[in-house]
Design an enzyme around this catalytic site. Sequence first.
Site, PDB file in Angstrom:
ATOM      1  N   ARG A 173     -11.193  16.097   6.962  1.00 21.53           N
ATOM      2  CA  ARG A 173     -12.155  16.336   5.866  1.00 21.53           C
ATOM      3  C   ARG A 173     -13.549  16.556   6.444  1.00 21.53           C
ATOM      4  NH1 ARG A 173     -10.924  10.921   2.827  1.00 21.53           N
ATOM      5  NH2 ARG A 173      -8.918  10.782   3.848  1.00 21.53           N
ATOM      6  N   ASN A 222       0.869  -1.171   0.000  1.00 19.27           N
ATOM      7  CA  ASN A 222       0.000   0.000   0.000  1.00 19.27           C
ATOM      8  C   ASN A 222       0.912   1.228   0.000  1.00 19.27           C
ATOM      9  OD1 ASN A 222      -1.827   2.008   0.483  1.00 19.27           O
ATOM     10  ND2 ASN A 222      -2.635   1.145   2.384  1.00 19.27           N
ATOM     11  N   ARG A 230      -2.910  -2.091  -3.206  1.00 23.02           N
ATOM     12  CA  ARG A 230      -4.115  -1.334  -2.900  1.00 23.02           C
ATOM     13  C   ARG A 230      -4.164  -0.116  -3.818  1.00 23.02           C
ATOM     14  NH1 ARG A 230      -6.443   0.567   2.873  1.00 23.02           N
ATOM     15  NH2 ARG A 230      -8.429   1.232   2.024  1.00 23.02           N
ATOM     16  N   HIS A 238     -13.034   2.704   0.860  1.00 20.65           N
ATOM     17  CA  HIS A 238     -12.843   1.794   2.002  1.00 20.65           C
ATOM     18  C   HIS A 238     -13.443   0.411   1.716  1.00 20.65           C
ATOM     19  CE1 HIS A 238     -12.634   5.417   4.973  1.00 20.65           C
ATOM     20  NE2 HIS A 238     -11.417   4.983   4.706  1.00 20.65           N
ATOM     21  N   GLU A 252      -7.667  -4.704   6.432  1.00 20.61           N
ATOM     22  CA  GLU A 252      -7.840  -4.426   5.003  1.00 20.61           C
ATOM     23  C   GLU A 252      -6.805  -5.175   4.171  1.00 20.61           C
ATOM     24  OE1 GLU A 252      -7.885  -0.346   6.550  1.00 20.61           O
ATOM     25  OE2 GLU A 252      -9.066   0.120   4.767  1.00 20.61           O
TER      26      GLU A 252
END
Length: 598
Positions: free
Chosen positions: A237, A7, A87, A176, A384
């Site tokens: 955010r 990743n 990823r 996600h 993940e």
Amino acid sequence: MKVFVINVGSSSVKYDLYEMDTELSLANGVVERVGTEQATHKATVGAKKDETKVAAKNASAALAIVLDHLTASGVTNVAELKAVGHRVVHGGESLTRPTVITDAVKDTIERCAAYAPLHNPANLTGIEAAMERLPNATHVAVFDTAFHSELPPRAFVYALPYELYLERGLRRYGFHGPSHQFMAQSAAEFLKTDLSRLKLITCHLGSGASVAAIDGGKSVDTSMGMTPLEGLVMGTRPGDADPAIAILLGRQGLSPDAIEHMLNKQSGLLGISGVSADFRDVERAGAAGNDRAKLAVEVFVHRLKKYIGAYAAVLGGADAVVFTGGIGENSVTVRNAVCEGLVYMGVVLDADKNSRCDPKSAGGVVDIASKSAPTRVLVVETDEEKMIAREVVRAIVGPSAARTRLSGGAIPVGVSVRHVHLSRAHCDALFGKDYELTVRREVSQPGQFVCRETVDLVGPKGELQRVAIINPLRKETQVELAKTDAISLGVNPPLRESGKLDGTPGITLRGPAGSVTIDHGVILAHRHVHMHPDDAKRFGVADKSMIRVRVDGERETVFGDVIVRVSDQYALDMHVDTDEANASGLTNDSVASFDGQA
Ligand code: ADP
């Protein structure tokens, strides 16, 4: 089988090496501050943790350091790494499954950078670096957007001029994916219920945060949008905010870059509290009397609660609400505050279980709902990387099985869902004069693509809405159905090869600009195998030969009458319709085998 998951972010390279027979992580770690003098490598091999300063001027150098470390610590060596998972944040509308990386795939990832400018370019750098360091491995991209690729149009279409979707792909994609998918699989396993029977609301609450409504294992709505900015309040955010705010700031002189920076880096928990983007810091400051920090937590909780209520409405109730991510797994107060007052949807927490909850030491999942409450509340330790490794296995077991079994006659399978080919005149009548159909995704045969536009089919007995159109346009309109589709429409088409339409029944097609009734053109497509002349030679068959194809597995089947179509434009691929696929247990990941001439 070992899978190496990478990743790559703008300044870090994270990795995890799995033995997939046991799903155990053999080693993992991260090189941080890549490209600076302070680059460090934090590595874990078994129980041993190391932190060393390293000279990593870019992702490729960081990867070399990681590979040397894995070799030196005796975990693996470069030659052993045959499967690498990457990823990738955005796959757009065309990359919706874990995909073996080719030049064309890299081009698409680059195009999708328009929607994920902070992530896709870094992911691509990681892919290039890993392909250079591990040239003999199969590299698979696993997309954050993929799990949400079956959102229904009512959930993914923004109420903007529809042309912005058709022409520019402006729509909700969702992110996600690996985490929501992992939560769903973990919940099904924990609840000992097949995923197809569960309605779940999954909340990923980390520095980025999103919530998804999952019905029968499929994501049917999610809070992030075209980019990861929409939805919940995050570390920096804002999540949902009136789009007019950006316009107003623009008019008042802020540049697009400054607005983007404000929305990505200065908003959310940090923006409201002025203290930190880290939830723990904000919570602590709030408890110590900082009113803005307290407000930030309140806005965070309120937004999440609002989405949970909305998704309960979308799903028609939920069997479980699932929490994960740094905040979801650890914050007793957030889980408590979010679940408070949700008794109307069957959610009642057991305060004791909530405060003692530790999914890591409890096998990965804890149920914190009160025993008698109708809705389960689960806390899942998300993984993940493990989900990505599972997807890598799914992506390469099919094709690699095909490759290894090729000499034995393996044929990859494609399932054709009902679709329509249009003539120019009918396209004009349905969509408007000289209308250009737009590409949603390419299909296996060169030059063909599924369009963003769809048509409704209206038969004497029923309707089928949003039927796919496959471009390019043809001389004559042709509608290809499975028998079940034909029965529900009330038509009785014959089994035909594509293009042979004499004596076939007609149907009405309905589009946004008008309807067309054709008096012939509806067929059940005869199952067939596309093949290159080299394949035909290998199998000893020719164009139009009839062959038998065998399907092994739980619903073992032999198709006795499969037509061969040979062209140097074709890749080896058997096409069956959805009825045939369901009856024989075939999916797009399946491989069938050549069983001789019929
Ligand atoms: P990322 O999305 O970067 O992977 P994580 O899933 O690790 O992030 O989540 C990071 C967030 O989780 C941070 O806001 C952090 O403050 C929060 N967090 C971690 N531990 C706790 C805790 N014990 N209580 C509340 N929040 C926590």
